[in-house]
Each structure stands twice: as structure tokens, then as C-alpha cells.
Scaffold this active site. Structure first.
Site, PDB file in Angstrom:
ATOM      1  N   LYS A   1       0.828  -1.203   0.000  1.00 42.64           N
ATOM      2  CA  LYS A   1       0.000   0.000   0.000  1.00 42.64           C
ATOM      3  C   LYS A   1       0.870   1.264   0.000  1.00 42.64           C
ATOM      4  O   LYS A   1       2.098   1.198   0.178  1.00 42.64           O
ATOM      5  CB  LYS A   1      -0.920  -0.037   1.228  1.00 42.64           C
ATOM      6  CG  LYS A   1      -1.968  -1.161   1.196  1.00 42.64           C
ATOM      7  CD  LYS A   1      -2.847  -1.120   2.445  1.00 42.64           C
ATOM      8  CE  LYS A   1      -3.863  -2.239   2.468  1.00 42.64           C
ATOM      9  NZ  LYS A   1      -4.680  -2.214   3.714  1.00 42.64           N
TER      10      LYS A   1
ATOM     11  N   TYR B   1     -12.553  -2.833  -2.461  1.00 41.37           N
ATOM     12  CA  TYR B   1     -12.992  -2.767  -1.066  1.00 41.37           C
ATOM     13  C   TYR B   1     -14.517  -2.703  -0.931  1.00 41.37           C
ATOM     14  O   TYR B   1     -15.028  -2.209   0.083  1.00 41.37           O
ATOM     15  CB  TYR B   1     -12.345  -1.564  -0.370  1.00 41.37           C
ATOM     16  CG  TYR B   1     -10.897  -1.805   0.021  1.00 41.37           C
ATOM     17  CD1 TYR B   1     -10.546  -2.858   0.872  1.00 41.37           C
ATOM     18  CD2 TYR B   1      -9.874  -0.976  -0.437  1.00 41.37           C
ATOM     19  CE1 TYR B   1      -9.232  -3.079   1.240  1.00 41.37           C
ATOM     20  CE2 TYR B   1      -8.543  -1.200  -0.076  1.00 41.37           C
ATOM     21  CZ  TYR B   1      -8.241  -2.251   0.775  1.00 41.37           C
ATOM     22  OH  TYR B   1      -6.930  -2.468   1.146  1.00 41.37           O
TER      23      TYR B   1
ATOM     24  N   ASN C   1      -1.719   0.183   7.179  1.00 44.59           N
ATOM     25  CA  ASN C   1      -1.205  -1.116   7.635  1.00 44.59           C
ATOM     26  C   ASN C   1      -0.402  -1.847   6.557  1.00 44.59           C
ATOM     27  O   ASN C   1      -0.304  -3.069   6.551  1.00 44.59           O
ATOM     28  CB  ASN C   1      -2.332  -1.972   8.206  1.00 44.59           C
ATOM     29  CG  ASN C   1      -3.376  -2.313   7.169  1.00 44.59           C
ATOM     30  OD1 ASN C   1      -3.255  -1.935   6.009  1.00 44.59           O
ATOM     31  ND2 ASN C   1      -4.396  -3.039   7.577  1.00 44.59           N
TER      32      ASN C   1
ATOM     33  N   HIS D   1      -1.995  -5.426   1.661  1.00 45.92           N
ATOM     34  CA  HIS D   1      -3.243  -6.187   1.511  1.00 45.92           C
ATOM     35  C   HIS D   1      -2.899  -7.603   1.062  1.00 45.92           C
ATOM     36  O   HIS D   1      -2.004  -7.799   0.242  1.00 45.92           O
ATOM     37  CB  HIS D   1      -4.145  -5.553   0.445  1.00 45.92           C
ATOM     38  CG  HIS D   1      -5.272  -6.459   0.031  1.00 45.92           C
ATOM     39  ND1 HIS D   1      -6.443  -6.547   0.751  1.00 45.92           N
ATOM     40  CD2 HIS D   1      -5.387  -7.361  -0.982  1.00 45.92           C
ATOM     41  CE1 HIS D   1      -7.233  -7.452   0.174  1.00 45.92           C
ATOM     42  NE2 HIS D   1      -6.617  -7.964  -0.879  1.00 45.92           N
TER      43      HIS D   1
ATOM     44  N   GLU E   1     -10.099 -10.862  -6.787  1.00 45.76           N
ATOM     45  CA  GLU E   1      -9.144  -9.753  -6.752  1.00 45.76           C
ATOM     46  C   GLU E   1      -8.090  -9.872  -7.859  1.00 45.76           C
ATOM     47  O   GLU E   1      -7.710  -8.863  -8.459  1.00 45.76           O
ATOM     48  CB  GLU E   1      -8.472  -9.701  -5.368  1.00 45.76           C
ATOM     49  CG  GLU E   1      -9.478  -9.317  -4.272  1.00 45.76           C
ATOM     50  CD  GLU E   1      -8.924  -9.467  -2.863  1.00 45.76           C
ATOM     51  OE1 GLU E   1      -7.740  -9.842  -2.705  1.00 45.76           O
ATOM     52  OE2 GLU E   1      -9.690  -9.210  -1.912  1.00 45.76           O
TER      53      GLU E   1
HETATM   54  P1  DAT Z   1      -7.377  -6.891   6.285  1.00 47.05           P
HETATM   55  O1  DAT Z   1      -6.637  -5.904   5.412  1.00 47.05           O
HETATM   56  O2  DAT Z   1      -6.541  -7.349   7.452  1.00 47.05           O
HETATM   57  O3  DAT Z   1      -7.986  -8.024   5.501  1.00 47.05           O
HETATM   58  P2  DAT Z   1     -10.087  -5.836   6.518  1.00 47.05           P
HETATM   59  O4  DAT Z   1     -10.434  -6.616   5.294  1.00 47.05           O
HETATM   60  O5  DAT Z   1     -10.952  -6.027   7.726  1.00 47.05           O
HETATM   61  O6  DAT Z   1      -8.584  -6.089   6.970  1.00 47.05           O
HETATM   62  O7  DAT Z   1     -10.096  -4.285   6.183  1.00 47.05           O
HETATM   63  C1  DAT Z   1      -9.572  -3.816   4.959  1.00 47.05           C
HETATM   64  C2  DAT Z   1      -8.751  -2.594   5.243  1.00 47.05           C
HETATM   65  O8  DAT Z   1      -9.589  -1.568   5.770  1.00 47.05           O
HETATM   66  C3  DAT Z   1      -7.655  -2.772   6.283  1.00 47.05           C
HETATM   67  O9  DAT Z   1      -6.484  -3.334   5.739  1.00 47.05           O
HETATM   68  C4  DAT Z   1      -7.460  -1.379   6.768  1.00 47.05           C
HETATM   69  C5  DAT Z   1      -8.869  -0.800   6.738  1.00 47.05           C
HETATM   70  N1  DAT Z   1      -9.506  -0.951   8.053  1.00 47.05           N
HETATM   71  C6  DAT Z   1     -10.134  -2.055   8.520  1.00 47.05           C
HETATM   72  N2  DAT Z   1     -10.581  -1.848   9.763  1.00 47.05           N
HETATM   73  C7  DAT Z   1     -10.234  -0.577  10.076  1.00 47.05           C
HETATM   74  C8  DAT Z   1     -10.432   0.237  11.221  1.00 47.05           C
HETATM   75  N3  DAT Z   1     -11.079  -0.198  12.299  1.00 47.05           N
HETATM   76  N4  DAT Z   1      -9.925   1.495  11.197  1.00 47.05           N
HETATM   77  C9  DAT Z   1      -9.293   1.963  10.108  1.00 47.05           C
HETATM   78  N5  DAT Z   1      -9.084   1.254   8.995  1.00 47.05           N
HETATM   79  C10 DAT Z   1      -9.545  -0.010   8.973  1.00 47.05           C
HETATM   80 MG    MG Z   2      -9.539  -8.028   4.094  1.00 46.35          MG
END
Ligand code: DAT
Ligand code: MG
Length: 155
Positions: A11, A51, A114, A117, A128
């Protein structure tokens, strides 16, 4: 055990922090194979499709803004059970909670920024990969080192 291909995105924060090489090195050192890659800005429509499952959540608008703000490195990574193996290497979503030794645990302090992905299931990986790569952009090849990565009974 299944040979799988997963979609990995380094990212904008990983790119801007100069961590592309460090992160990619972990996948290579693990024994996984890069079979596709592109460095690009992310069109807003593509970010929204990627997303889509998060649309309407409180962090959604910020997430789309973040991922479209600066270039990303998109990778297709292959290996036996690569989808789950990559998720394990990546670690929990929030860097403050992710285990040490994982990418997010070692390099991240944020839930939103973070670094990376990774597809979370075979269905997500298929969806994807089709979203980010066109037909013919993934390269089918077997690295010569593969014979020393897997026991023949793993394959
Ligand atoms: P992951 O990337 O671990 O699969 P996810 O699919 O739940 O996590 O969420 C997609 C992305 O959205 C994640 O990488 C960062 C953002 N995100 C998720 N939860 C969040 C939160 N509580 N606050 C801010 N950003 C968040
Ligand atoms: Mg995810």
C-alpha cells in the site's frame, strides 16, 4: 495440498516508507513465487470495487482516500496454500496488535495505514486477481529453486 495464487498489494505507506524491498524479500525468502507485478496509482473506481465489502463502514472513505493517494505495488504471489500462508506472514489488521515477526507486527503502528493487503480466501483471491490483472499478465513458470522449497509429497 493446493498450489494457489494470491493478490498482494504493498500500500501507499509501504511505498512511501521505502519498505517495498523489505516486504517483498519476506515473501521471496519464505519460498513463495512472484508471478505478476505492477506499480501504479489506483483509480478510485478500482479501489471501490476492491474494497466493496467495506462500503458504508466508518473507515471506508478514509480507506479509499488512502489507497488512491500515492502509488502501490500490486503482486500476484504463488505457492502451496499461498493464500493462508501470506495472511499469516502479514499478521493482524492493526499493526499495534499484530504479532512480532509478521509484516504488520514488525513495521506498522496503525489500523488503517497497515502497509499491505492480502486476499483472505480462495474466492477473494480469484475475484481480486481478476480485478487487478488482465488475461496474460500472470507468468506461469517454475523457479529452479522450487525443488528445494517443497518436499515432493507437499505438491
Ligand atoms: P485486512 O486488510 O486485514 O484483511 P479488513 O479486510 O478487515 O482487513 O479491512 C480492509 C482494510 O480496511 C484494512 O487493511 C485497513 C482498513 N480498516 C479495517 N478496519 C479498520 C479500522 N477499524 N480502522 C481503520 N481502517 C480499517
Ligand atoms: Mg480483508
Amino acid at each position: 495440498m493446493a498450489m494457489e495464487t494470491t493478490l498482494i498489494i504493498l500500500k501507499p505507506d509501504a511505498v512511501q516508507r521505502g519498505l517495498m524491498g523489505t516486504v517483498l524479500a519476506r515473501f521471496e525468502a519464505k519460498g513463495l513465487t512472484v508471478v505478476g507485478g505492477k506499480f501504479q496509482m489506483v483509480p478510485k473506481a478500482l479501489a471501490e470495487k476492491h474494497y466493496a465489502e467495506h462500503a458504508g463502514k466508518p473507515f471506508y472513505d478514509g480507506l479509499i482516500q488512502f489507497v488512491t493517494s500515492s502509488p502501490v505495488l500490486v503482486l500476484a504471489i504463488r505457492g502451496v496454500n499461498a493464500i493462508a500462508v501470506c495472511r499469516t506472514l502479514i499478521g493482524a489488521t492493526n499493526g499495534q496488535k499484530a504479532d512480532p515477526g509478521t509484516i504488520r507486527g514488525d513495521f506498522g503502528m496503525s489500523g488503517g495505514y497497515n502497509l499491505i493487503h492480502g486476499s483472505d480466501s480462495p474466492e477473494s483471491a480469484e475475484r481480486e486477481l481478476a480485478l487487478w490483472f488482465n488475461d496474460g499478465e500472470l507468468v506461469d513458470y517454475e523457479p529452479t529453486r522450487q525443488a528445494w522449497v517443497y518436499d515432493p509429497s507437499d505438491l
